[in-house]
Design an enzyme around this catalytic site. Structure first.
Site, PDB file in Angstrom:
ATOM      1  N   GLY A   1       0.836  -1.189   0.000  1.00 34.74           N
ATOM      2  CA  GLY A   1       0.000   0.000   0.000  1.00 34.74           C
ATOM      3  C   GLY A   1       0.865   1.230   0.000  1.00 34.74           C
ATOM      4  O   GLY A   1       2.090   1.137   0.059  1.00 34.74           O
ATOM      5  N   ASP A   2       0.209   2.390  -0.069  1.00 34.30           N
ATOM      6  CA  ASP A   2       0.987   3.626  -0.027  1.00 34.30           C
ATOM      7  C   ASP A   2       0.897   4.247   1.361  1.00 34.30           C
ATOM      8  O   ASP A   2       0.212   3.727   2.248  1.00 34.30           O
ATOM      9  CB  ASP A   2       0.548   4.583  -1.140  1.00 34.30           C
ATOM     10  CG  ASP A   2      -0.934   4.917  -1.076  1.00 34.30           C
ATOM     11  OD1 ASP A   2      -1.555   4.659  -0.015  1.00 34.30           O
ATOM     12  OD2 ASP A   2      -1.475   5.426  -2.078  1.00 34.30           O
ATOM     13  N   GLY A   3       1.605   5.366   1.515  1.00 29.91           N
ATOM     14  CA  GLY A   3       1.665   5.997   2.820  1.00 29.91           C
ATOM     15  C   GLY A   3       0.304   6.513   3.274  1.00 29.91           C
ATOM     16  O   GLY A   3      -0.099   6.325   4.423  1.00 29.91           O
TER      17      GLY A   3
ATOM     18  N   GLY B   1      -2.585   5.464   2.425  1.00 33.70           N
ATOM     19  CA  GLY B   1      -3.525   4.367   2.672  1.00 33.70           C
ATOM     20  C   GLY B   1      -3.060   3.472   3.818  1.00 33.70           C
ATOM     21  O   GLY B   1      -3.172   3.833   4.991  1.00 33.70           O
ATOM     22  N   VAL B   2      -2.502   2.318   3.441  1.00 27.65           N
ATOM     23  CA  VAL B   2      -2.125   1.316   4.453  1.00 27.65           C
ATOM     24  C   VAL B   2      -1.153   1.891   5.493  1.00 27.65           C
ATOM     25  O   VAL B   2      -1.264   1.596   6.691  1.00 27.65           O
ATOM     26  CB  VAL B   2      -1.522   0.064   3.766  1.00 27.65           C
ATOM     27  CG1 VAL B   2      -1.077  -0.961   4.795  1.00 27.65           C
ATOM     28  CG2 VAL B   2      -2.532  -0.557   2.799  1.00 27.65           C
ATOM     29  N   GLY B   3      -0.227   2.764   5.064  1.00 31.24           N
ATOM     30  CA  GLY B   3       0.745   3.340   6.010  1.00 31.24           C
ATOM     31  C   GLY B   3       0.049   4.095   7.131  1.00 31.24           C
ATOM     32  O   GLY B   3       0.315   3.860   8.317  1.00 31.24           O
TER      33      GLY B   3
ATOM     34  N   GLU C   1      13.609   5.564  12.109  1.00 34.64           N
ATOM     35  CA  GLU C   1      14.933   5.679  11.465  1.00 34.64           C
ATOM     36  C   GLU C   1      14.728   6.581  10.254  1.00 34.64           C
ATOM     37  O   GLU C   1      14.094   6.174   9.286  1.00 34.64           O
ATOM     38  CB  GLU C   1      15.433   4.307  10.967  1.00 34.64           C
ATOM     39  CG  GLU C   1      15.523   3.238  12.028  1.00 34.64           C
ATOM     40  CD  GLU C   1      16.641   3.460  13.015  1.00 34.64           C
ATOM     41  OE1 GLU C   1      17.508   4.329  12.769  1.00 34.64           O
ATOM     42  OE2 GLU C   1      16.635   2.785  14.050  1.00 34.64           O
TER      43      GLU C   1
ATOM     44  N   GLU D   1      18.396  16.950   2.546  1.00 40.41           N
ATOM     45  CA  GLU D   1      18.837  15.628   2.140  1.00 40.41           C
ATOM     46  C   GLU D   1      18.478  15.474   0.660  1.00 40.41           C
ATOM     47  O   GLU D   1      17.297  15.458   0.307  1.00 40.41           O
ATOM     48  CB  GLU D   1      18.112  14.571   2.980  1.00 40.41           C
ATOM     49  CG  GLU D   1      18.641  13.193   2.741  1.00 40.41           C
ATOM     50  CD  GLU D   1      17.858  12.128   3.484  1.00 40.41           C
ATOM     51  OE1 GLU D   1      16.613  12.160   3.455  1.00 40.41           O
ATOM     52  OE2 GLU D   1      18.497  11.253   4.071  1.00 40.41           O
TER      53      GLU D   1
HETATM   54  N1  LIG Z   1      17.733   6.223   9.141  1.00 42.53           N
HETATM   55  C1  LIG Z   1      17.588   5.128   8.445  1.00 42.53           C
HETATM   56  O1  LIG Z   1      17.790   4.048   8.946  1.00 42.53           O
HETATM   57  C2  LIG Z   1      17.156   5.202   7.006  1.00 42.53           C
HETATM   58  C3  LIG Z   1      17.429   4.145   6.166  1.00 42.53           C
HETATM   59  C4  LIG Z   1      16.998   4.207   4.847  1.00 42.53           C
HETATM   60  C5  LIG Z   1      16.278   5.324   4.396  1.00 42.53           C
HETATM   61  N2  LIG Z   1      16.036   6.351   5.229  1.00 42.53           N
HETATM   62  C6  LIG Z   1      15.309   7.529   4.756  1.00 42.53           C
HETATM   63  O2  LIG Z   1      14.222   7.152   3.918  1.00 42.53           O
HETATM   64  C7  LIG Z   1      13.938   8.176   2.983  1.00 42.53           C
HETATM   65  C8  LIG Z   1      13.775   7.620   1.570  1.00 42.53           C
HETATM   66  O3  LIG Z   1      12.799   6.662   1.546  1.00 42.53           O
HETATM   67  P1  LIG Z   1      11.329   6.933   0.964  1.00 42.53           P
HETATM   68  O4  LIG Z   1      11.334   7.982  -0.074  1.00 42.53           O
HETATM   69  O5  LIG Z   1      10.751   5.601   0.677  1.00 42.53           O
HETATM   70  O6  LIG Z   1      10.658   7.586   2.236  1.00 42.53           O
HETATM   71  P2  LIG Z   1       9.132   7.830   2.500  1.00 42.53           P
HETATM   72  O7  LIG Z   1       9.095   8.380   3.875  1.00 42.53           O
HETATM   73  O8  LIG Z   1       8.441   8.545   1.440  1.00 42.53           O
HETATM   74  O9  LIG Z   1       8.508   6.357   2.502  1.00 42.53           O
HETATM   75  C9  LIG Z   1       8.948   5.349   3.375  1.00 42.53           C
HETATM   76  C10 LIG Z   1       7.817   4.420   3.668  1.00 42.53           C
HETATM   77  O10 LIG Z   1       6.830   5.115   4.408  1.00 42.53           O
HETATM   78  C11 LIG Z   1       5.577   5.033   3.767  1.00 42.53           C
HETATM   79  N3  LIG Z   1       4.894   6.284   4.047  1.00 42.53           N
HETATM   80  C12 LIG Z   1       5.001   7.469   3.382  1.00 42.53           C
HETATM   81  N4  LIG Z   1       4.196   8.390   3.962  1.00 42.53           N
HETATM   82  C13 LIG Z   1       3.586   7.784   5.003  1.00 42.53           C
HETATM   83  C14 LIG Z   1       2.640   8.203   5.975  1.00 42.53           C
HETATM   84  N5  LIG Z   1       2.157   9.449   6.000  1.00 42.53           N
HETATM   85  N6  LIG Z   1       2.218   7.314   6.900  1.00 42.53           N
HETATM   86  C15 LIG Z   1       2.696   6.056   6.902  1.00 42.53           C
HETATM   87  N7  LIG Z   1       3.570   5.586   5.995  1.00 42.53           N
HETATM   88  C16 LIG Z   1       4.035   6.442   5.071  1.00 42.53           C
HETATM   89  C17 LIG Z   1       5.897   4.775   2.320  1.00 42.53           C
HETATM   90  O11 LIG Z   1       4.809   4.179   1.666  1.00 42.53           O
HETATM   91  C18 LIG Z   1       7.115   3.861   2.447  1.00 42.53           C
HETATM   92  O12 LIG Z   1       6.724   2.539   2.722  1.00 42.53           O
HETATM   93  C19 LIG Z   1      15.112   9.113   3.053  1.00 42.53           C
HETATM   94  O13 LIG Z   1      14.739  10.287   3.738  1.00 42.53           O
HETATM   95  C20 LIG Z   1      16.147   8.333   3.849  1.00 42.53           C
HETATM   96  O14 LIG Z   1      17.080   9.098   4.508  1.00 42.53           O
HETATM   97  C21 LIG Z   1      16.450   6.288   6.532  1.00 42.53           C
END
Ligand SMILES: NC(=O)c1ccc[n+]([C@@H]2O[C@H](COP(=O)([O-])OP(=O)(O)OC[C@H]3O[C@@H](n4cnc5c(N)ncnc54)[C@H](O)[C@@H]3O)[C@@H](O)[C@H]2O)c1
Length: 475
Positions: free
Chosen positions: A202-204, A206-208, A246, A378
């Site tokens: 799912g996406d953020g 939705g399921v997130g 994280e 970033e």
């Molecule tokens: N600190 C760490 O351990 C670590 C490791 C890897 C990546 N990152 C970070 O991840 C980011 C890149 O990944 P991305 O673009 O997939 O990030 P993102 O935050 O857009 O998405 C990450 C996950 O969160 C979900 N998501 C998005 N919005 C949400 C919400 N409102 N509620 C619940 N779930 C939600 C997405 O569907 C996806 O599964 C970068 O900022 C990077 O620095 C951090």
């Protein structure tokens, strides 16, 4: 094209409650390589309910039973490593050799690290002669993961959750979901009981969000952007569930006057690794003025020598960025950088000879100051910013002047200085002189880089409640 519409709920592959197709795009070619489904509230509820029911019995299994299942999982993971490497390479563009060695390798490395830590881990500790401290699984966990190091992130969450007796619902990144689906097959084949591990795509929005707000979820373990981490924390607040985060980073790599002659080259290579899509990438290179011109030249040469190409090619090149959105974001930030600082390598557009795929040029900016956008945001692309400093105090101040605090780097032959600077850097990790971290070492951030620690014993503790029991033994 792969058809992967089903979810893994209660030990079975099930169709989504309502069709909602989502195209998975291969970033090397811009072609669709798979179709998945985006789940909705009914799918989230079914997975959480399965995890809730399974928790009663799974939380009562013995450490030996869980160890045996995790060993089996590691065996399957290693046996099917090539399939996993191909899946990640296709879904997120990691060149196949990097996918095999580092993307898949990170998963097995952490799984082994957890098994070792688990071996020594005690869930019952004597507090006094009569009082016990019991460490117990927190309950049903939602695991939400990003696309950049897919298996690294999934193993760092699902394995300690299983080891500690938690049950879970994984929502992998919708952009790179194929590796997560394969991992679910491994878990199933290892014989993990139904309901312990569930997967809903799912996406953020939705399921997130549904998982984050769900009253029957006890904890959310999230890796991803700081933006989503904040949204998840807010959504989780009404039920006061535990939230382990994280998040992003903007690591400083401090190169002192006595650093290794190749420190700037190594720093640039590290920044460009995984096409710059690592939260712990050393994206701000802080260089002492006595080494500054040499470092700028070396970093520019390194960028120009970095080959960019399709993920399916073997070799040490870097692949494309993961998506069109990521490509556009990186291009916009390079454009901003060109108006703020001195471009010494790379720049806008695709590298020569590549006209399809989300490829960016390895890019280096010199004369960056820490207030510039490219030093603060970033970028998550192969873009390095070089900043000059004069004194140790100034270097520490620049390194710490960021909302992030994940990994910083120090390069100096002076032992005392290395330790002194490491102590003063406000980050969860400080890597010095290129020395990698040991297996099971705690991974996590300070400040807006998050609050969780993953890997080894610290990573197991994240998934545990602490219970004090008096009168365990008679006085
Ligand atoms: N600190 C760490 O351990 C670590 C490791 C890897 C990546 N990152 C970070 O991840 C980011 C890149 O990944 P991305 O673009 O997939 O990030 P993102 O935050 O857009 O998405 C990450 C996950 O969160 C979900 N998501 C998005 N919005 C949400 C919400 N409102 N509620 C619940 N779930 C939600 C997405 O569907 C996806 O599964 C970068 O900022 C990077 O620095 C951090």
């Amino acid at each position: 094209m792969l058809e992967k519409r089903d979810f893994y709920i209660n030990g079975q592959w099930v169709a989504p409650s309502a069709p909602n197709d989502f195209a998975v795009i291969d970033p090397s070619t811009e072609e669709q390589c798979a179709v998945i489904s985006l789940g909705g509230q009914a799918d989230t509820d079914a997975a959480v309910a399965a995890a809730r029911i399974a928790f009663d019995s799974w939380s009562q299994t013995t450490k030996d039973e869980r160890t045996a299942l995790l060993k089996k999982l590691l065996e399957i993971y290693n046996a099917r490593a090539e399939e996993m490497a191909q899946a990640m390479s296709m879904e997120m563009g990691a060149p196949i050799d990097l996918a095999r060695a580092q993307q898949v390798g990170a998963g097995s490395w952490h799984l082994e690290g957890f098994l070792k830590a688990f071996d020594d881990f005690s869930f019952e500790r004597d507090f006094t002669a009569t009082e016990k401290t019991l460490l117990e699984p927190v309950g049903v966990c939602a695991l939400i993961t990003p696309w950049n190091w897919p298996m690294n992130q999934i193993v760092l969450k699902a394995v300690p959750a299983m080891a500690t007796g938690c049950t879970m619902v994984l929502k992998p990144s919708e952009i790179a979901p194929l590796s997560g689906l394969l991992f679910a097959e491994f878990v199933h084949d290892a014989g993990v009981p139904p309901g312990v591990f569930n997967l809903v795509n799912g996406d953020g929005a939705g399921v997130g969000s549904q998982l984050s707000a769900h009253p029957d979820v006890d904890m959310v373990s999230f890796t991803g952007s700081t933006r989503a981490g904040i949204a998840i924390s807010k959504a989780a607040a009404d039920t006061l569930k535990r939230v382990s985060l994280e998040l992003g980073g903007k690591g400083a790599n401090i190169i002192f006057e006595d650093a290794h002659p190749k420190a700037a080259k190594q720093g640039a290579i590290r920044c460009f690794r995984n096409t710059g899509q690592s939260c712990n990438a050393p994206t701000r290179m802080l260089v002492h003025s006595s080494r500054y011109d040499e470092a700028v030249e070396m970093a520019a040469e390194t960028a120009n020598a970095t080959r960019v190409g399709p993920a399916s090619d073997e070799g040490k090149h870097i692949g494309p960025l993961v998506s069109k959105a990521q490509y556009d974001k990186v291009q916009a930030l390079i454009e901003t950088g060109m108006s703020e600082a001195r471009l010494v390598a790379g720049g806008l557009g695709r590298p020569d000879g590549l006209n399809r795929g989300y490829y960016a040029k390895p890019t280096v900016f010199a004369d960056v100051t820490n207030d510039m956008t490219i030093a603060r945001e970033e970028i998550f692309g192969p873009v390095l910013s070089i900043i000059r400093f004069e004194t140790e105090e100034e270097a520490i101040a620049i390194a710490n002047d960021t909302p992030y605090g994940l990994t910083n780097y120090v390069q100096t032959e002076d032992d005392e200085r290395r330790r002194r600077v490491a102590r003063r850097l406000r980050s969860g990790m400080v890597e010095t002189n290129g020395q990698g971290f040991a297996q099971g070492s705690p991974f996590g951030g300070y400040k807006q880089s998050g609050n969780g620690r993953e890997g080894g014993a610290y990573g197991l503790e994240e998934f545990l409640e602490v219970k004090a029991v008096s009168g365990w033994a008679a006085e």
